[in-house]
Motif scaffolding. Sequence first.
Motif, PDB file in Angstrom:
ATOM      1  N   GLY A 165      -8.812   4.255 -45.489  1.00 55.12           N
ATOM      2  CA  GLY A 165      -9.107   4.607 -44.095  1.00 55.12           C
ATOM      3  C   GLY A 165      -8.983   3.380 -43.204  1.00 55.12           C
ATOM      4  O   GLY A 165      -8.400   3.437 -42.111  1.00 55.12           O
ATOM      5  N   VAL A 166      -9.506   2.251 -43.686  1.00 52.92           N
ATOM      6  CA  VAL A 166      -9.369   0.989 -42.932  1.00 52.92           C
ATOM      7  C   VAL A 166      -7.889   0.616 -42.838  1.00 52.92           C
ATOM      8  O   VAL A 166      -7.388   0.223 -41.772  1.00 52.92           O
ATOM      9  CB  VAL A 166     -10.185  -0.135 -43.623  1.00 52.92           C
ATOM     10  N   ILE A 167      -7.182   0.769 -43.949  1.00 51.74           N
ATOM     11  CA  ILE A 167      -5.751   0.423 -43.967  1.00 51.74           C
ATOM     12  C   ILE A 167      -4.964   1.352 -43.042  1.00 51.74           C
ATOM     13  O   ILE A 167      -4.105   0.907 -42.271  1.00 51.74           O
ATOM     14  CB  ILE A 167      -5.239   0.461 -45.435  1.00 51.74           C
ATOM     15  N   ARG A 168      -5.284   2.661 -43.078  1.00 53.14           N
ATOM     16  CA  ARG A 168      -4.605   3.609 -42.171  1.00 53.14           C
ATOM     17  C   ARG A 168      -4.851   3.220 -40.710  1.00 53.14           C
ATOM     18  O   ARG A 168      -3.933   3.227 -39.884  1.00 53.14           O
ATOM     19  CB  ARG A 168      -5.140   5.025 -42.406  1.00 53.14           C
ATOM     20  N   THR A 169      -6.105   2.903 -40.396  1.00 48.03           N
ATOM     21  CA  THR A 169      -6.431   2.589 -38.995  1.00 48.03           C
ATOM     22  C   THR A 169      -5.772   1.279 -38.577  1.00 48.03           C
ATOM     23  O   THR A 169      -5.245   1.168 -37.456  1.00 48.03           O
ATOM     24  CB  THR A 169      -7.964   2.526 -38.805  1.00 48.03           C
ATOM     25  N   ALA A 170      -5.780   0.288 -39.472  1.00 50.79           N
ATOM     26  CA  ALA A 170      -5.117  -0.989 -39.151  1.00 50.79           C
ATOM     27  C   ALA A 170      -3.634  -0.752 -38.891  1.00 50.79           C
ATOM     28  O   ALA A 170      -3.040  -1.366 -37.989  1.00 50.79           O
ATOM     29  CB  ALA A 170      -5.315  -1.984 -40.295  1.00 50.79           C
ATOM     30  N   PHE A 171      -3.040   0.161 -39.649  1.00 50.86           N
ATOM     31  CA  PHE A 171      -1.621   0.494 -39.444  1.00 50.86           C
ATOM     32  C   PHE A 171      -1.439   1.161 -38.075  1.00 50.86           C
ATOM     33  O   PHE A 171      -0.515   0.827 -37.315  1.00 50.86           O
ATOM     34  CB  PHE A 171      -1.152   1.416 -40.570  1.00 50.86           C
ATOM     35  N   PRO A 192      -7.359  -9.634 -39.201  1.00 47.92           N
ATOM     36  CA  PRO A 192      -6.514 -10.389 -38.269  1.00 47.92           C
ATOM     37  C   PRO A 192      -5.221  -9.620 -37.974  1.00 47.92           C
ATOM     38  O   PRO A 192      -4.893  -8.654 -38.653  1.00 47.92           O
ATOM     39  CB  PRO A 192      -6.198 -11.667 -39.052  1.00 47.92           C
ATOM     40  N   ASN A 193      -4.499 -10.060 -36.984  1.00 43.12           N
ATOM     41  CA  ASN A 193      -3.213  -9.445 -36.642  1.00 43.12           C
ATOM     42  C   ASN A 193      -2.135 -10.535 -36.651  1.00 43.12           C
ATOM     43  O   ASN A 193      -2.224 -11.480 -35.854  1.00 43.12           O
ATOM     44  CB  ASN A 193      -3.310  -8.814 -35.245  1.00 43.12           C
ATOM     45  N   PRO A 194      -1.138 -10.477 -37.516  1.00 44.33           N
ATOM     46  CA  PRO A 194      -0.887  -9.453 -38.525  1.00 44.33           C
ATOM     47  C   PRO A 194      -1.728  -9.684 -39.777  1.00 44.33           C
ATOM     48  O   PRO A 194      -2.301 -10.766 -39.956  1.00 44.33           O
ATOM     49  CB  PRO A 194       0.602  -9.649 -38.827  1.00 44.33           C
ATOM     50  N   CYS A 195      -1.762  -8.669 -40.634  1.00 44.86           N
ATOM     51  CA  CYS A 195      -2.629  -8.755 -41.799  1.00 44.86           C
ATOM     52  C   CYS A 195      -1.931  -8.230 -43.054  1.00 44.86           C
ATOM     53  O   CYS A 195      -1.230  -7.220 -43.011  1.00 44.86           O
ATOM     54  CB  CYS A 195      -3.868  -7.904 -41.514  1.00 44.86           C
ATOM     55  N   ARG A 196      -2.144  -8.947 -44.165  1.00 48.43           N
ATOM     56  CA  ARG A 196      -1.619  -8.487 -45.452  1.00 48.43           C
ATOM     57  C   ARG A 196      -2.800  -8.224 -46.374  1.00 48.43           C
ATOM     58  O   ARG A 196      -3.673  -9.105 -46.511  1.00 48.43           O
ATOM     59  CB  ARG A 196      -0.712  -9.559 -46.066  1.00 48.43           C
ATOM     60  N   GLY A 214      -1.301  -1.163 -35.385  1.00 47.04           N
ATOM     61  CA  GLY A 214      -0.113  -2.024 -35.382  1.00 47.04           C
ATOM     62  C   GLY A 214      -0.359  -3.414 -35.947  1.00 47.04           C
ATOM     63  O   GLY A 214       0.453  -4.318 -35.749  1.00 47.04           O
ATOM     64  N   LYS A 215      -1.461  -3.598 -36.686  1.00 52.00           N
ATOM     65  CA  LYS A 215      -1.738  -4.951 -37.185  1.00 52.00           C
ATOM     66  C   LYS A 215      -1.494  -5.108 -38.688  1.00 52.00           C
ATOM     67  O   LYS A 215      -1.724  -6.186 -39.229  1.00 52.00           O
ATOM     68  CB  LYS A 215      -3.149  -5.406 -36.803  1.00 52.00           C
ATOM     69  N   LEU A 216      -1.058  -4.032 -39.336  1.00 57.30           N
ATOM     70  CA  LEU A 216      -0.898  -4.107 -40.781  1.00 57.30           C
ATOM     71  C   LEU A 216       0.533  -4.489 -41.140  1.00 57.30           C
ATOM     72  O   LEU A 216       1.468  -3.745 -40.880  1.00 57.30           O
ATOM     73  CB  LEU A 216      -1.237  -2.755 -41.414  1.00 57.30           C
TER      74      LEU A 216
END
Length: 346
Positions: A173-179, A149-153, A182-184
């Motif tokens: 990799g998922v965390i990098r891409t989510a960042f 989701p956006n935003p996401c923790r 702009g949703k992380l």
Amino acid sequence: MKHLPDTIRAVDWQHDCLHLLDQRQLPLRQEILKLQTVQEVTKAIQDMVVRGAPAIGITAAYGVVLAARSAYVQRPTDWMAHIETDLHTLSKARPTAVNLTYAINRMRALFPQITGNPVPELLAEARLIHEEDIQANYRMGELGANLLPNPCRVLTHCNAGALATGGYGTALGVIRTAFAHGKLQQVYADETRPWLQGARLTAWELKEEGIPCVLIADSAAAMLMRNGLIDWIIVGADRITANGDVANKIGTYSLAVLARYHHVKMMVVAPTTTFDSTLASGNSIIIEERSPHEVTQLHGHPIAPMGIKAWNPAFDITPAELIDVIVTEKGYVEHPNSTNLASLLQ
Ligand code: MRU
């Protein structure tokens, strides 16, 4: 595809030898070890110079190149038979991550077609295994980030980042891409007792790239979930069996149980090289038990009474029923089971 530019490489082949970033020294020092023999490679995997399932596999592939190179110099006509003992020892360096045997078997499958000096052909294959892993990570990054989701923790455990892979990472990799998307909003990193992969490696990787990271003691995860501060737990894997059971760093199972209780989602991110369809369930996975000193000492300093016994399993099994989604480079499956995983892997 939008992914972060990534520069961290744990494994590299340069100037005819294998370069490993010594992960035991991070985050205090960035030291490169240069390996010339397969025996050195086996020892580096056992000693955790390099760790993380895909990185272990890639390292082993380069180890096969080194084994073949020295055997060919000594016995140009029967180098293949000459390296089998070394490859067997290499394959046993660590028992849980299946990527190790995957890579050695893939390299070995080339032997019959090689004539003359084996190095060019084997090196090309090792480089291909390495590059395929990086590409798989970019793909999984995209697939996994789209599920958030956006935003996401998020909360992650151990290190499933660039350091644990060919580059970029699986869970990270998922965390990098989510960042990058702009949703992380926030990453919480478990310190990951006893070897502290989370504190020493994940926190370092995320800090290097300016991704917001809060380090927690493993035991704080429940409180974070109870306080409603985690949307997803995202982890990697060392072996996934036919039914979707996942072996990963010790502590992953407790997170999965906590996540189900607190209605937090659980994502496992792993390339198809981490799947072991020969095993029906996680009950058959060999769990590595490491030295009790990793529990009773910190950086060589005793933190427990002298002579106390300690149990130190390096991995645990998370049953498939506690996993919401497994993301691979071929796609993802929700509520994994033997049927949906078999069709994904076909
Ligand atoms: O003991 P380690 O550091 O090799 O364990 C690593 C893990 O458990 C990782 O989470 C797993 O290998 C996935 S790495 C992409």
